[in-house]
Design a protein around this motif. Sequence first.
Motif, PDB file in Angstrom:
ATOM      1  N   TYR A 188       0.832  -1.195   0.000  1.00 46.20           N
ATOM      2  CA  TYR A 188       0.000   0.000   0.000  1.00 46.20           C
ATOM      3  C   TYR A 188       0.871   1.251   0.000  1.00 46.20           C
ATOM      4  O   TYR A 188       2.057   1.202   0.353  1.00 46.20           O
ATOM      5  N   PRO A 189       0.317   2.401  -0.393  1.00 50.78           N
ATOM      6  CA  PRO A 189       1.111   3.641  -0.434  1.00 50.78           C
ATOM      7  C   PRO A 189       1.698   3.974   0.930  1.00 50.78           C
ATOM      8  O   PRO A 189       1.029   3.861   1.953  1.00 50.78           O
ATOM      9  N   SER A 190       2.949   4.387   0.930  1.00 50.57           N
ATOM     10  CA  SER A 190       3.630   4.759   2.163  1.00 50.57           C
ATOM     11  C   SER A 190       4.410   6.046   1.953  1.00 50.57           C
ATOM     12  O   SER A 190       4.717   6.419   0.819  1.00 50.57           O
ATOM     13  N   CYS A 191       4.717   6.717   3.048  1.00 50.50           N
ATOM     14  CA  CYS A 191       5.480   7.955   2.982  1.00 50.50           C
ATOM     15  C   CYS A 191       6.235   8.141   4.283  1.00 50.50           C
ATOM     16  O   CYS A 191       6.004   7.424   5.263  1.00 50.50           O
ATOM     17  N   SER A 192       7.138   9.109   4.297  1.00 52.10           N
ATOM     18  CA  SER A 192       7.932   9.422   5.481  1.00 52.10           C
ATOM     19  C   SER A 192       7.369  10.654   6.172  1.00 52.10           C
ATOM     20  O   SER A 192       6.843  11.561   5.524  1.00 52.10           O
ATOM     21  N   PHE A 193       7.484  10.676   7.478  1.00 57.27           N
ATOM     22  CA  PHE A 193       7.075  11.824   8.276  1.00 57.27           C
ATOM     23  C   PHE A 193       8.295  12.310   9.056  1.00 57.27           C
ATOM     24  O   PHE A 193       8.790  11.625   9.941  1.00 57.27           O
ATOM     25  N   VAL A 194       8.793  13.481   8.704  1.00 56.96           N
ATOM     26  CA  VAL A 194       9.989  14.033   9.334  1.00 56.96           C
ATOM     27  C   VAL A 194       9.582  14.818  10.582  1.00 56.96           C
ATOM     28  O   VAL A 194       8.697  15.676  10.522  1.00 56.96           O
ATOM     29  N   TYR A 195      10.216  14.518  11.697  1.00 54.22           N
ATOM     30  CA  TYR A 195       9.907  15.201  12.956  1.00 54.22           C
ATOM     31  C   TYR A 195      11.164  15.231  13.813  1.00 54.22           C
ATOM     32  O   TYR A 195      12.209  14.667  13.452  1.00 54.22           O
ATOM     33  N   GLU A 196      11.080  15.888  14.935  1.00 55.30           N
ATOM     34  CA  GLU A 196      12.193  15.972  15.883  1.00 55.30           C
ATOM     35  C   GLU A 196      11.856  15.197  17.147  1.00 55.30           C
ATOM     36  O   GLU A 196      10.717  15.235  17.623  1.00 55.30           O
ATOM     37  N   LEU A 197      12.837  14.507  17.679  1.00 58.11           N
ATOM     38  CA  LEU A 197      12.637  13.755  18.901  1.00 58.11           C
ATOM     39  C   LEU A 197      12.452  14.704  20.083  1.00 58.11           C
ATOM     40  O   LEU A 197      12.721  15.903  19.975  1.00 58.11           O
ATOM     41  N   CYS A 198      11.986  14.148  21.179  1.00 55.20           N
ATOM     42  CA  CYS A 198      11.819  14.956  22.386  1.00 55.20           C
ATOM     43  C   CYS A 198      13.164  15.535  22.822  1.00 55.20           C
ATOM     44  O   CYS A 198      14.210  14.891  22.622  1.00 55.20           O
ATOM     45  N   PRO A 199      13.179  16.739  23.384  1.00 51.31           N
ATOM     46  CA  PRO A 199      14.439  17.331  23.838  1.00 51.31           C
ATOM     47  C   PRO A 199      15.159  16.423  24.834  1.00 51.31           C
ATOM     48  O   PRO A 199      14.591  15.965  25.812  1.00 51.31           O
ATOM     49  N   GLY A 200      16.405  16.144  24.530  1.00 51.93           N
ATOM     50  CA  GLY A 200      17.202  15.287  25.399  1.00 51.93           C
ATOM     51  C   GLY A 200      17.034  13.808  25.146  1.00 51.93           C
ATOM     52  O   GLY A 200      17.763  13.000  25.725  1.00 51.93           O
ATOM     53  N   ALA A 201      16.095  13.423  24.281  1.00 50.69           N
ATOM     54  CA  ALA A 201      15.868  12.008  23.995  1.00 50.69           C
ATOM     55  C   ALA A 201      16.886  11.531  22.960  1.00 50.69           C
ATOM     56  O   ALA A 201      17.088  12.172  21.935  1.00 50.69           O
ATOM     57  N   VAL A 202      17.510  10.415  23.243  1.00 48.72           N
ATOM     58  CA  VAL A 202      18.505   9.840  22.347  1.00 48.72           C
ATOM     59  C   VAL A 202      18.194   8.362  22.186  1.00 48.72           C
ATOM     60  O   VAL A 202      18.047   7.641  23.178  1.00 48.72           O
ATOM     61  N   LEU A 203      18.073   7.916  20.949  1.00 51.42           N
ATOM     62  CA  LEU A 203      17.867   6.500  20.689  1.00 51.42           C
ATOM     63  C   LEU A 203      19.179   5.745  20.875  1.00 51.42           C
ATOM     64  O   LEU A 203      20.245   6.220  20.490  1.00 51.42           O
ATOM     65  N   GLU A 204      19.085   4.587  21.480  1.00 51.81           N
ATOM     66  CA  GLU A 204      20.289   3.803  21.755  1.00 51.81           C
ATOM     67  C   GLU A 204      20.845   3.251  20.444  1.00 51.81           C
ATOM     68  O   GLU A 204      20.202   2.463  19.763  1.00 51.81           O
ATOM     69  N   LYS A 205      22.065   3.683  20.107  1.00 55.86           N
ATOM     70  CA  LYS A 205      22.733   3.236  18.898  1.00 55.86           C
ATOM     71  C   LYS A 205      24.111   2.717  19.271  1.00 55.86           C
ATOM     72  O   LYS A 205      24.914   3.418  19.869  1.00 55.86           O
ATOM     73  N   SER A 206      24.375   1.481  18.928  1.00 55.86           N
ATOM     74  CA  SER A 206      25.683   0.889  19.170  1.00 55.86           C
ATOM     75  C   SER A 206      25.958  -0.140  18.083  1.00 55.86           C
ATOM     76  O   SER A 206      25.040  -0.687  17.461  1.00 55.86           O
ATOM     77  N   LEU A 207      27.250  -0.405  17.864  1.00 55.71           N
ATOM     78  CA  LEU A 207      27.626  -1.356  16.824  1.00 55.71           C
ATOM     79  C   LEU A 207      27.148  -2.765  17.153  1.00 55.71           C
ATOM     80  O   LEU A 207      26.673  -3.493  16.280  1.00 55.71           O
TER      81      LEU A 207
END
Length: 336
Positions: A188-207
């Motif tokens: 089905y049709p899809s699209c992206s929604f660009v937004y900003e995370l909450c202030p101070g919120a960081v997603l856990e990213k590690s190798l």
Amino acid sequence: MKSDSFVSVVLVVDQYTTTLHEAVTQIQSDLDRRYSDYEVVLIAQGPMLDSVVAGQVELMLKQLPSVRYIQLAAHVHTDVAWAAGLENAIGDFVLLLDYSVDPLSVIPDVVKICKSGFDVVVGVAKQPQTFVYRFFRACSDRILQAVDYHLPRNATGLRCLSRRAVNSVTSTGRFHHQFYLRIQKTGYPSCSFVYELCPGAVLEKSLIRGFRHLVRLLVFNSSRPLRWMSGMGLMGSCAAFLFAAYSVLIHLISGNVVQGWTTTILFMSMLFMLQFIMMAFFGEYLGRLLDDRSEQADYSVVFEQNSTVMVNQDRVNVLDESTSHDQNLVQTGRNQ
């Protein structure tokens, strides 16, 4: 005026969260102001929540309308928890929201985009990443594209799906290990929604976490890596045969065996590396086969609780007056 669309917001509850009551109260207030029908689905992983969080949930069920609390029997993978929420949501539009990093103000915007004709809306937010992680992510994106798994750059876990997209995802059997891939492959049709995370919120990213996630996506979403491992094994066998022939020729021509010792050690190390990589992937696929053959469900629900407060006590699902179309049918029947 309130929209007639039924909106479901799914939240996965953490064991020791302290902002649950505030987040759910704000979500419920916003939904009540914009939509006639809505629900907030809380998915909690077992066996039981912390006493403080459990008290917050009990208070919300008594004070806030249209809150559903679903307690899972055990801790499961995050994808399985989100899949449980998607499978139990009954709204026309289902929003998967991580209230710890996603701002609650995005709910009406994402639902509006989904109502405009896009059945799948994917959240995209810029996140701080190291150079090494960006390099690893670029390589992993190329590998995932080879198995037909396409995601926008910097995609987050925020998703909004229409009812037909939800039905398409949940009707494919055991989709829990292939959750985000199933969402992307609804057609089905899809699209992206660009937004900003909450202030101070960081997603856990590690190798390490990223590599584990990459292997999980490859193994549970496609059999192509298995074909790649077979190809690597064939190439390694051919290279070993050529090196063996080369070693025999060198021995016959020069008679100096010590001369190729470094090359031999290097080549044997490379072959063992290929062998262990292949064994690792074969082990992952064997685990996948065992999971598919297992009779145990991916998740089980201990109990479900609903709010004791109704959204609108005067709202019913029947009409006390006939519509103009029904009146025309009655008049036509009388004329006949």
